[in-house]
Design an enzyme around this catalytic site. Structure first.
Site, short mmCIF file in Angstrom:
data_model
loop_
_atom_site.label_atom_id
_atom_site.label_comp_id
_atom_site.label_asym_id
_atom_site.label_seq_id
_atom_site.Cartn_x
_atom_site.Cartn_y
_atom_site.Cartn_z
N ALA A 140 6.14 2.04 1.78
CA ALA A 140 6.22 0.70 1.40
C ALA A 140 7.55 0.66 0.72
CB ALA A 140 5.19 0.29 0.28
N GLY A 194 3.34 4.27 3.30
CA GLY A 194 2.84 3.11 4.15
C GLY A 194 3.03 3.38 5.55
N GLU A 248 0.12 5.70 6.46
CA GLU A 248 -1.27 4.71 6.50
C GLU A 248 -1.08 3.68 7.87
OE1 GLU A 248 0.22 3.70 2.58
OE2 GLU A 248 -2.00 4.01 1.86
N GLU A 301 3.29 9.07 -2.64
CA GLU A 301 3.24 8.15 -3.61
C GLU A 301 3.25 8.75 -4.95
OE1 GLU A 301 1.73 8.03 -0.84
OE2 GLU A 301 1.59 5.79 -0.02
#
Ligand code: COA
Length: 268
Positions: A74, A119, A122, A142
């Site tokens: 992200a 992300g 993911e 993260e």
């Protein structure tokens, strides 16, 4: 932080190309290692939504622009500005986009061409198949930013590779090589960097020749089965099997076998 729901979608961060019923979707922010900001997620959502209902699309490939990264996570500059509410909104939005991918009913292959972090890992996990180049690296870093994954990383990773390895990746946040990712079941296949595209194209082509209803039912049965008990899951499989048996493609597939010829599936 911009309000994603009123975001004006201009396709600049995600490229898409349709060829032979295979839609290649490329996350295109190479200067930021294809980090997912809200604009990029919104564009991705738009493309997947269209692909889901477009009969010309049989298979989707998701990859990253450039040779270095699939998606490096992200966008940390957007993450930096979040509070509890906007953070939850961001996670919900990301999850909804990845749910769309996982449940789009058509096979989605992640062609992991480099860093698949946060992300990015993911996103790859929301796809149905993952092929990685040998330079790829996976991770849920993260924790090093003082947060946890918000786009499914604590859940899909655990389902894919088990609790122990998921704890390891989520708590330590270290990167895992493509080879180790394959050993752990996080990717289906690792190939030399120069062979990634040809390998994924061949896989996509095979899927594009397959029976679409059966592919969709297999994806759905596997996804749903993980969310419920065995009896309910097996019951769902029975119903999905029945739907396949009523299809023209089942007639074609069985006839082709008995007549010793290749099947030509129509999607009906
Ligand atoms: N969000 C926003 N920008 C990112 C990013 C992310 N997740 N990952 C990389 N970038 C940007 C960098 O800030 C840099 O931008 P700049 O040139 O404007 O400074 C550019 O992409 C190149 O990254 P850089 O760090 O210089 O490349 P590197 O080869 O030295 O390192 C990584 C590569 C992947 C190891 C490193 O970029 C990294 O750790 N990224 C963050 C990974 C992460 O924590 N992801 C989870 C986010 S929730």
């Amino acid at each position: 932080m911009p309000d994603f729901q009123s975001f004006n979608i201009i396709m600049t961060n995600v490229l898409s190309q349709l060829e032979n019923r295979v839609l290649t979707v490329t996350i295109n922010r190479p200067d930021k290692l294809n980090a997912l900001n809200q604009a990029t997620l919104a564009e991705l959502s738009n493309i997947i939504g269209d692909a889901k209902t477009d009969d010309n699309v049989a298979v989707i490939i998701i990859t990253g622009s450039g040779e270095k990264a699939f998606v490096a996570g992200a966008d940390i500059s957007e993450l930096a500005t979040t509070n509890a509410n906007t953070g939850m909104q961001f996670a919900q939005f990301g999850q909804s986009v990845f749910d769309e991918i996982e449940n789009c009913g058509k096979p989605v292959i992640a062609a992991v061409n480099g860093f698949a972090l946060g992300g990015g890992c993911e996103l790859a996990m929301a796809c149905h198949l993952r092929v990685a180049s040998d330079n790829a690296k996976f991770g849920q870093p993260e924790i090093k930013l003082g947060v946890i994954p918000g786009f499914g990383g604590t859940q899909r990773l655990t389902r894919l590779i088990g609790k122990g390895r998921s704890m390891e990746m989520n708590l330590l946040g270290d990167m895992v090589s493509a080879v180790k990712a394959e050993q752990w079941g996080l990717v289906n296949l690792v190939v030399p960097q120069g062979e990634l595209q040809a390998t994924v194209d061949k896989m996509a082509d095979q899927l594009a020749q397959s029976a679409p209803i059966a592919l969709g039912m297999a994806i759905d049965a596997i996804n749903r089965g993980l969310e419920c008990g065995l009896n309910e899951a097996l019951d769902y499989e029975v119903k999905a099997f029945g739907i396949c048996c009523a299809s023209e493609d089942k007639k074609e597939g069985t006839s082709a076998f008995l007549e010793k010829r290749p099947a030509q599936f129509s999607g009906h």
